[in-house]
Design a protein around this motif. Sequence first.
Motif, mmCIF file in Angstrom:
data_model
loop_
_atom_site.group_PDB
_atom_site.id
_atom_site.type_symbol
_atom_site.label_atom_id
_atom_site.label_comp_id
_atom_site.label_asym_id
_atom_site.label_seq_id
_atom_site.Cartn_x
_atom_site.Cartn_y
_atom_site.Cartn_z
ATOM 1 N N LEU A 172 0.812 -1.189 0.060
ATOM 2 C CA LEU A 172 0.030 0.148 -0.179
ATOM 3 C C LEU A 172 0.851 1.502 0.011
ATOM 4 C CD1 LEU A 172 -2.791 -1.156 2.541
ATOM 5 C CD2 LEU A 172 -3.008 -1.093 0.077
ATOM 6 N N ALA A 173 2.165 1.076 0.780
ATOM 7 C CA ALA A 173 2.742 2.209 0.803
ATOM 8 C C ALA A 173 3.483 2.627 -0.319
ATOM 9 C CB ALA A 173 3.828 2.341 2.163
ATOM 10 N N ALA A 174 3.994 1.433 -1.303
ATOM 11 C CA ALA A 174 4.772 1.802 -2.378
ATOM 12 C C ALA A 174 3.589 2.054 -3.583
ATOM 13 C CB ALA A 174 5.382 0.477 -2.535
ATOM 14 N N GLY A 175 2.449 1.555 -3.303
ATOM 15 C CA GLY A 175 1.525 1.934 -4.425
ATOM 16 C C GLY A 175 1.120 3.349 -4.432
ATOM 17 N N ARG A 176 0.874 3.955 -3.020
ATOM 18 C CA ARG A 176 0.789 5.337 -3.056
ATOM 19 C C ARG A 176 1.824 6.175 -3.466
ATOM 20 N NH1 ARG A 176 -0.917 4.619 3.326
ATOM 21 N NH2 ARG A 176 -2.643 3.386 3.112
ATOM 22 N N MET A 177 3.033 5.748 -3.400
ATOM 23 C CA MET A 177 4.014 6.363 -3.883
ATOM 24 C C MET A 177 4.386 6.592 -5.164
ATOM 25 S SD MET A 177 7.001 5.051 -1.129
ATOM 26 C CE MET A 177 8.404 5.722 -1.736
ATOM 27 N N VAL A 178 3.974 5.439 -5.771
ATOM 28 C CA VAL A 178 4.090 5.670 -7.319
ATOM 29 C C VAL A 178 2.670 5.843 -8.063
ATOM 30 C CG1 VAL A 178 6.111 4.046 -7.668
ATOM 31 C CG2 VAL A 178 3.792 3.101 -7.697
ATOM 32 N N GLY A 179 1.724 5.978 -7.202
ATOM 33 C CA GLY A 179 0.513 6.186 -7.881
ATOM 34 C C GLY A 179 -0.090 5.054 -8.662
#
Length: 412
Positions: free
Chosen positions: A117-124
């Motif tokens: 979830l954190a990585a997904g938010r970072m890269v959109g």
Amino acid sequence: MTADPGFPAAAERPAGANRLLSAGTEATLEAHLRAFGPLPACEPHASLAQLEASGLTGRGGAGFPAWRKLAAVGVGARRSRGRAPILIANGSEGEPLSWKDAVLLQNAPHLVIDGMLAAGRMVGARNVLLYVGSASLPSVERAIAERPDARGIEVVEAADSFIAGEASAVVNAIGNDDPRPTDRIVRLTESGLRGRPTLVQNVETLAHLALIARFGGAWFRSIGTPEQPGTRLVTVTGDVPRTGVFEVPTDATLSDVLGSVRLDADTASAVLVGGYHGAWVPAAAFDTPLTPAGLAPFGAQPGAGIVHVLGDQRCGLQATAEIVGYLAGQTAGQCGPCMFGLPTMAARFAALAAGSDAKANAADLVRVSNLVVGRGACHHPDGTVRLIRSALHVFARDVRAHADGRCTRRPR
């Protein structure tokens, strides 16, 4: 220790080397939150800066800086709906000597989900997928069912083959139901699944990312070396009193790791580091740290944290011949080096191990490996050559003994 700027203080920080598995074996969301606290919401660029400051490298094998892969996909960039990135958490673990990802997904699935979830938010990322073996499906599906914020994660069962965990093979399996690597000109971070920028990260890497999101880069660097900070999971197998998965500082020596399984180092002749595509390290060098710099003289890398022990009564040539035979049967069948080179080397190594014309077969292995290396459609031939060259060097005494019709490793 206070949190890094931009990272609010959360639950008490895991101390020492027991970080990823510090929540115990309960694996529920309640136990996870009790151990780590909630995942904070952070601005993408600030998160990337902390990830870069942490020095986290990939734990799936290649050891590439984690922040660079995210930056290559693009952090905080606005894209059209059809170009939104895709994130794939890779927990396929096709390497027979590794089960650290399976243990992580069994005991800390929520930490992996947090990292996704954190990585997904970072890269959109618009799509987030979890690619795991069949044994891990129940634990991850239970964990996702506990979390409303994870309901959008798509779980895909991974193919059960050695090469299925390579990044392009993961994308090919999900997109085309063909779990074979592809010979790519364009990077996956530019055009991967469905032609969109695709980030493929190992599940352990993402679990570490989730801790960095909570506690910051300085906390992550408080253990390990400046060049290789943090901890890693290692799978210890072979001729040992007990096998298992252990979390160790990145600068732990091989002796430290062997101590985790209560092994008397005098009973081991070598260890295979990095798995079937790894390299042998002789017993005289067990004080070597599990870092790229420490392992470089042996042609080895920490890889996915695999340490396989060869007992002093087991023949290293025979052990290597069995592995090379397996690798020859795991080809994608897409290029000459795999289709013809690997079976040839497997046959030569089997003959060498059996003591059949050992000197000539050893020389032919050198010749064929020189023809194969660097010419494959993927890294499978190169990894096999690495193992063969390492065995010929570390077990050179055994090669000479086999040429004389004897073996230096005989059961007492």
